[in-house]
Structures are given as structure tokens and as C-alpha cells.
Design an enzyme around this catalytic site. Sequence first.
Site: not given
Length: 420
Positions: A43, A45, A146, A173, A219, A240, A309
Site C-alpha cells: 500500500h 498513496d 482503497e 475505508h 479497515h 496495510h 502506507d
Amino acid sequence: MLPKVLLSLGLVLWMSNHAVTLTEDLMDRALRLMSETPLIDGHNDLPWQLRKQFNNELNKVDLHTLETTHTNIPKIKHGRLGAQFWSAYVPCDTQKKDAVRQTLEQIDVVHRMCKKYPETFRFARTAEEILAAFRSNRTASLIGVEGGHSLDSSLGTLRVMYDLGVRYLTLTHSCNTPWADNWLVDTGSEPSEHNGLSSFGKQLIVEMNRLGMLIDLAHVTVKVMNQVLDMSAAPVIFSHSSAYSVCPHKRNVPDDVLKRVKEKKGIVMVNFYNDYVTCSKTANLSDVADHFDHIKKVAGADIIGFGGDYDGVTRLPENLEDVSKVPNLVAELLRRGWTDQEVKLALGDNLLRVMKDMERVRDSLNAKVPDDVPIPYEAVQNECRTSHGYNLNNAGAVHPLSTLALLLTLALQTFAKITV
């Protein structure tokens, strides 16, 4: 005879030099292992940072010189990043609005990034394509969406995203969807709306198995974790998340679930966010290694991976501040007595196995037709949604997937799981 002071000084110098040599040896060993097995991170971003900072105007960005992110090309090279699941993330406030469009734009920016820097990135959809990219000294680039809100509760959208290269979906999420509860329910700050997964949520799990899309349980609530572990014919992932017993944050994975992930032959990819590592604002590399050690102790080295992350969090541990620092963690695991084989499992072999198992389940289900039964209209009705496609006298009024049909589907999934 040398004076005692000189002898003591000599001993200190020898010990210091020996420590430096030992550290160098561990790093050399870490880099050697990373040259043999791809580091696959679950993961990152960076795509969200490209939207947030540049409105996805990739022509205005040079990833060779970008310094406002945890990730750029020099950091990727220094960190020996073999493969990356780039997150196609959009916030929960897009739900019931423009989540699908914005997610498609995030998928687009990953594809454009690979095309702009072909010497660095190679887009990948399969385990074999990850290995091919690694052999060509490029970072295999995969996509994970995600948050289930990105689908707008549409199985057709799920299939289109798969065709565009998406290989995992994080079911939620930090908001409930019309068919699944998110992790905040377990904190008591949000109510449960579905007691885990709704009937449509269970349809979605079955369809993801058929497609060959990994189910990401980061999540979600513990209830959803266990429901999916009961249902899925393919291994699951936590892209993650860290160990709850080390840091009791509801985003982390409890020991009983770790054991079930082992039974399912899935993977937990350890998150580096300080708040999930130490449950505080500060952390260091050793704290992260504690999560690796704990997961190995509870469920074995064959369910562990890396899920940093980066570029999705604001606080990172000392000596893991950006993607270039990941070899430090590999060296720390070696210092703690991890064998070469165990390190290689965590680096990438575990994720490669999970993907190959997922691909085998997909192939075993290739005669199964796509699920085209929509979510009940009343579950998604809002002022921004039309009823086109629903015959409100039947399809939207009562969910047509009966309990018997769902049980039959799950039985077929179980048979597929046994035979692959």
C-alpha cells in the site's frame, strides 16, 4: 606491557569497529536478499498525493526530483522497491456523489505514471508479471482500490475496475458502505449498519473470487474479517495493518484473526504508521520489527508482508521516514535472527504465493457466469441516484439472491478451494 588505559581504549575501538562491521554485514545481507526476491509493498498513496498536490497534472511533476512526498524515483531505487500496490484512493466524502469518477481518475494516473517512466515502472496484473518486472530491474506497479465506496455498490463497476488492472479492493475505508461495516464500528464511534456484511456484501465476495480480485480486510470490522474468512475460496490480504496485541488500535489485526489468516494462507502486510505501530505519535524502526516478530510468533513467517502506507500517513517511525529506508527494516529483522528464507517470505514470496493461489481459484471458477443481480434499490436510494435499470416491482424490492442460492454458491466456492 601496555598501560591499562591504552588497553581499554583499544578494546573500545575494537568493539566499535566490530559493531560497524556487523551492521554493514547485515545491510549487505539485506540488500543481497532484496536483489534475489522482490520487496512487494501492499500500500502506497503516491497517486493520492499527485491528486492532492498537483490535481493529477502529471505533466507538471518530475518524479526524479519531487521532494514533497515519501516516494520518488531515487527513493524507490535506494529502497530496492521491487513491486508496489499503488492505492487508487478517494475520500469517503465522495460516497453517493462522484466516487466512481474520482477513482477512475486515480487508476488513470497510475497507468500514466507507468507510461511516463517506463524505465522505472512496469504495470503488472499477475504474479508472473511482477517477477518479469523484477527481472528487468523495474518496479512492478499494481493497483488496489482503497474503499468499497469507490464502487457505488455496483458489481459492473467492480468488473470494469478489474479489467483496468485493479487487483485488490479494500472493502471499506473509514465509512460504512451500503453493504459493509468499517473499522470505526468496533471503536463504538459509528453504529453497525449491516452486522458485518449485508447479503449484497456477500455477493460481492463471491464475485471477487470469480474475477480473481484479492479481498483486502484492512479497515473493516472484526465481524467482517471473520465473515470473509468463512466465505472466501481464495486467500485474503490485509494490505496495510499491524498486530493488535502489540498496539491495540482497531485498525490492527487480533491474534485469533492472524491464526485464521494462516489457515486461509493469506497475508498481513505490516503498516508503518506510528499510531498503528505504538499507539502514539512516535515510533522507531525497532517498534515496527516488534510487529513482524509478533505475527511470526503467532501465525508464522508465511503470512507476513510489508505494507508501509507511505504517502498516506503523516507520522512515520525513525529510520523508516520514506521508501528509501525500508532496507533498514530488513537488516533489523536479520539482526533479530530471522533466517534468509523467512526474510524472503516477508519480502515478496508470501504475496506472490497469495496471488498465484488467487489466480488458481479464479481459473477454477471460469465457467461461472458474472453476477448481474443489483443491490436492492432501497439500500442505495438517495437524491443523487436514479432508479434506471430497476424494475421496482421486483428487482429492487426484494433481494433476489435467496439464502439457498447463496449457500449453494458458497458450497461451490468451498469445493473450488479444496480442489486447487
